[in-house]
Write an enzyme that holds these catalytic residues in place. Structure first.
Site, short mmCIF file in Angstrom:
data_model
loop_
_atom_site.label_atom_id
_atom_site.label_comp_id
_atom_site.label_asym_id
_atom_site.label_seq_id
_atom_site.Cartn_x
_atom_site.Cartn_y
_atom_site.Cartn_z
N VAL A 69 0.83 -1.20 0.00
CA VAL A 69 0.00 0.00 0.00
C VAL A 69 0.88 1.27 0.00
O VAL A 69 0.52 2.29 -0.60
CB VAL A 69 -0.99 -0.06 1.19
CG1 VAL A 69 -0.33 0.13 2.52
CG2 VAL A 69 -2.12 0.94 1.00
N ASP A 70 2.03 1.18 0.61
CA ASP A 70 2.97 2.31 0.64
C ASP A 70 3.38 2.70 -0.78
O ASP A 70 3.30 3.88 -1.18
CB ASP A 70 4.19 1.86 1.47
CG ASP A 70 5.08 3.01 1.92
OD1 ASP A 70 4.92 4.13 1.40
OD2 ASP A 70 5.94 2.78 2.78
#
Ligand code: ADP
Length: 184
Positions: free
Chosen positions: A39-40
């Site tokens: 997700v980063d």
């Protein structure tokens, strides 16, 4: 799935957190704050270089972000105005404070949001990707922490859990119904 905790709308959906129009989205970052996968990576790709530039400034000021803590940047090109970067624990079997650190990551994100007057916020399922926290346990932890936080008098307009797969969404829905029947 939509429900209420007091006045706060709690929504659990399958989706991509980068496209959420809540005022803030939460990033499951790592301590370096310099980007990673999962997700980063998706947030930095979609939000553009501004977010990383702000993370670099934060690092210069205060160094790495410890596990369980959170920092805030703008949302760059994202629909969200802010990104709250928090660091969840790496799963090491469950006897190394992982539960408390995961709860801290959620709580400190909410506290930072309140400090900035943020009324709506989206969370991913922190620590359940590369950091390997078991999803059922993480879901229960996340929902219990958020519910207790709101019940302690800190309401939001909306808290959204944006889950990346049908399976993780199902785990969150099941965890929520178990919490409901556990007499809390
Ligand atoms: P961590 O290192 O905290 O485990 P990850 O990013 O590896 O973080 O995974 C956390 C969760 O975020 C996983 O369930 C993963 O499937 C999910 N995820 C990955 N990309 C996205 C996205 N764009 N939106 C929402 N969730 C995502």
């Amino acid at each position: 799935m939509d429900t209420y905790i007091g006045q706060t709308l709690l929504r659990m959906i399958k989706g991509d957190i980068t496209s959420q129009p809540t005022e803030a989205i939460v990033n499951a970052a790592n301590s370096s704050l310099l980007g990673g996968g999962g997700v980063d990576g998706a947030i930095h790709r979609a939000g553009g270089p501004q977010i990383l530039a702000e993370c670099i400034e934060i690092r210069k000021r205060q160094g790495e972000c410890p596990t369980g803590q959170a920092v805030i940047t703008s949302g760059g090109n994202l629909p969200a105005v802010y990104v709250i970067h928090t660091v969840g624990p790496v799963w090491k079997g469950g006897q190394h404070g992982e539960d408390e650190l995961l709860a801290s990551a959620y709580r400190n994100s909410l506290t930072l949001a309140r400090k900035h007057g943020i009324r709506s916020i989206s969370f991913p399922s922190i620590s359940t990707g590369a950091y390997r926290f078991p999803v059922d346990r993480a879901a229960r932890n996340a929902l219990q922490t958020v519910r207790d936080y709101i019940n302690s008098g800190a309401d939001f307009a909306e808290i959204r859990f944006v889950l990346f797969s049908e399976n993780v969404l199902k785990e969150f829905q099941e965890a929520w119904s178990e919490l409901g029947t556990a007499g809390y």
